[in-house]
Design a protein around this motif. Structure first.
Motif, PDB file in Angstrom:
ATOM      1  N   ILE A 262       0.904  -1.190  -0.117  1.00 20.40           N
ATOM      2  CA  ILE A 262      -0.024   0.096  -0.155  1.00 20.40           C
ATOM      3  C   ILE A 262       0.998   1.264  -0.157  1.00 20.40           C
ATOM      4  O   ILE A 262       0.486   2.101  -0.775  1.00 20.40           O
ATOM      5  N   LYS A 263       1.858   1.249   0.780  1.00 20.52           N
ATOM      6  CA  LYS A 263       2.803   2.389   0.940  1.00 20.52           C
ATOM      7  C   LYS A 263       3.357   2.786  -0.410  1.00 20.52           C
ATOM      8  O   LYS A 263       3.826   4.013  -0.476  1.00 20.52           O
ATOM      9  N   ARG A 264       3.797   1.811  -1.357  1.00 21.01           N
ATOM     10  CA  ARG A 264       4.336   1.851  -2.524  1.00 21.01           C
ATOM     11  C   ARG A 264       3.394   2.604  -3.782  1.00 21.01           C
ATOM     12  O   ARG A 264       3.623   2.870  -4.733  1.00 21.01           O
ATOM     13  N   ILE A 265       1.926   2.568  -3.283  1.00 18.51           N
ATOM     14  CA  ILE A 265       1.102   3.218  -4.252  1.00 18.51           C
ATOM     15  C   ILE A 265       1.181   4.649  -4.536  1.00 18.51           C
ATOM     16  O   ILE A 265       1.135   5.476  -3.305  1.00 18.51           O
ATOM     17  N   GLU A 266       1.482   5.392  -5.422  1.00 18.37           N
ATOM     18  CA  GLU A 266       1.684   6.871  -5.218  1.00 18.37           C
ATOM     19  C   GLU A 266       0.545   7.533  -5.034  1.00 18.37           C
ATOM     20  O   GLU A 266      -0.560   7.085  -5.513  1.00 18.37           O
ATOM     21  N   GLY A 267       0.740   8.403  -4.194  1.00 17.45           N
ATOM     22  CA  GLY A 267      -0.293   9.558  -3.779  1.00 17.45           C
ATOM     23  C   GLY A 267      -1.129   9.121  -2.526  1.00 17.45           C
ATOM     24  O   GLY A 267      -2.111   9.659  -2.031  1.00 17.45           O
ATOM     25  N   MET A 268      -1.038   7.797  -1.945  1.00 13.03           N
ATOM     26  CA  MET A 268      -1.663   7.302  -0.943  1.00 13.03           C
ATOM     27  C   MET A 268      -1.407   8.323   0.269  1.00 13.03           C
ATOM     28  O   MET A 268      -0.313   8.345   0.558  1.00 13.03           O
ATOM     29  N   PRO A 269      -2.394   8.854   0.898  1.00 13.18           N
ATOM     30  CA  PRO A 269      -1.683   9.701   2.053  1.00 13.18           C
ATOM     31  C   PRO A 269      -1.558   9.018   3.409  1.00 13.18           C
ATOM     32  O   PRO A 269      -2.091   7.770   3.462  1.00 13.18           O
ATOM     33  N   ARG A 270      -0.440   9.530   3.772  1.00 12.94           N
ATOM     34  CA  ARG A 270       0.347   8.690   4.915  1.00 12.94           C
ATOM     35  C   ARG A 270      -0.653   8.502   6.128  1.00 12.94           C
ATOM     36  O   ARG A 270      -0.663   7.483   6.627  1.00 12.94           O
ATOM     37  N   ARG A 271      -1.493   9.334   6.345  1.00  8.04           N
ATOM     38  CA  ARG A 271      -2.406   9.403   7.388  1.00  8.04           C
ATOM     39  C   ARG A 271      -3.472   8.268   7.046  1.00  8.04           C
ATOM     40  O   ARG A 271      -3.737   7.382   8.170  1.00  8.04           O
ATOM     41  N   THR A 272      -3.943   7.988   6.199  1.00  4.96           N
ATOM     42  CA  THR A 272      -4.549   7.041   5.592  1.00  4.96           C
ATOM     43  C   THR A 272      -4.049   5.604   5.944  1.00  4.96           C
ATOM     44  O   THR A 272      -4.604   4.546   6.584  1.00  4.96           O
TER      45      THR A 272
END
Length: 381
Positions: A262-272
């Motif tokens: 999930i972390k490697r998906i570009e643009g994923m909000p860190r808080r989410t």
């Protein structure tokens, strides 16, 4: 006759009740809202403006525990509520009162059918019809602050001061051109759409890239979209703060099974990721257990270039009818409606969507069906 423009503040139930009783004896009232929404899912009403031809009343929603008189007024079928570009206002009322006003007359819609121009702003419309300049300097003000500034109060009052006069002039033109029924039908459609329950299960169909996914991926997209919509509402935050559509699509496409993916998906909000990452993984895993009979149907892909001539012919026909009726083509048909006609013709008998079966059928509907049949016949000849 001088038009009253001085703001009259209303913040007691006694005053509001008396005014609403009086307004319910009128055929029409001018209505507007000011609201804030930068950090919330739902709009927060900061002000309700009503003009009745005698005064400009500014109702303070923050001062009331309940607004029953206003709700009853907004639902009174004998009183036309006149608004301009009203879609957001309807949402404000639905959030504040749990009710969508009706019947309404949207002066932006009326202006388009009266030959004033498509999607015309209120200030431009008032200037064209009345020669009145309405300042817009307070548009982005903080409408939740108290007290409001003198500039804010004057601005809010002017938004309804001239609206009934604009309404009257539009009515004259529409009656002369025999188009009032068209405007009333379109305004009624707006109210009906705003009153429909939200289809949370179907939000996945709004994701633009969803057509690229296979049914199994769509099952994941459906579950993730439902989560985003329900959580945004429950937390009262903008849905994009949880994630935007590209991230929804990538989650459904990649179907990650651990946080690092999930972390490697570009643009994923860190808080989410930090607060909801495990939940997202659970949602994806559960969606993947569904059997094929539970999967959504695959979306139709965008129309191919081979149907460009079909779209061109339909648009040319609508343009000719719009010119003949001296109307903007945008008020007659939407892009999705063109595409729906073409898709139905590809699959078999061409069909028209709901709106095109109303008053639009005689203006363009029958001709659209004939045009697409002619184009298809020519292609198959």
């Amino acid at each position: 006759m001088a038009i009253p423009t001085d703001p009259i503040w209303v913040d007691t139930l006694e005053a509001l009740t008396e005014l609403c009783q009086r307004w319910r004896t009128q055929a029409a009232i001018a209505v507007d809202t000011e609201f804030m929404r930068s950090d919330t899912f739902y709009p927060i009403a900061g002000l309700i403006q009503i003009g009745d031809g005698h005064g400009c009343y500014l109702i303070d929603p923050l001062a009331f525990d309940e607004l029953t008189p206003l709700t009853e007024l907004m639902l009174d079928e004998q009183v036309t509520k006149v608004l301009h570009a009203c879609s957001e206002d309807l949402e404000v009322f639905n959030t504040l009162l749990g009710a969508v006003p009706g019947p309404i007359f949207d002066t932006q819609i009326g202006a388009a059918f009266a030959g004033c121009g498509f999607s015309l702003g209120y200030a431009a419309l008032a200037r064209d019809l009345l020669g009145v300049d309405i300042p817009k300097g307070e548009t982005r003000s903080d409408w939740l602050q108290r007290p409001l500034s003198v500039a804010q109060l004057k601005y809010a009052a002017l938004d309804v001061a001239h609206l009934l006069i604009v309404y009257g002039k539009l009515l004259q033109r529409l009656k002369t051109d025999d188009r009032l029924a068209w405007v009333k039908a379109d305004c009624a459609d707006l109210v009906e759409a705003a009153r429909q329950p939200v289809d949370l299960d179907g939000y996945y169909t709004r994701v633009g890239l969803g057509w690229k996914l296979q049914p199994r991926g769509l099952a994941v997209l459906r579950a993730l979209s439902y989560w985003r919509e329900t959580e945004a509402r429950a937390r009262n935050i903008p849905r994009n703060r949880l994630m935007k559509e590209p991230q929804l699509y990538e989650l459904a496409r990649q179907m990650p099974d651990n946080i690092n993916q999930i972390k490697r998906i570009e643009g994923m909000p860190r808080r989410t990721i930090a607060e909801d990452g495990e939940t997202l993984l659970d949602i994806i895993a559960k969606a993947l257990t569904q059997t094929p009979d539970q999967w959504p149907e695959k979306f139709d892909p965008p129309l191919g270039r081979e149907y460009g001539s079909w779209m061109k012919a339909l648009k040319a026909y609508v343009a000719s009818q719009a010119e003949a009726h001296e109307l903007p083509s945008e008020v007659l048909i939407r892009k999705k409606e063109y595409e729906a006609i073409v898709r139905s013709a590809i699959e078999g008998e061409p069909q028209l969507s709901g709106r095109l079966n109303g008053w639009r059928f005689d203006v363009i509907g029958a001709g659209l069906l004939q045009t697409v049949q002619q184009v298809r016949a020519g292609e198959n000849a």
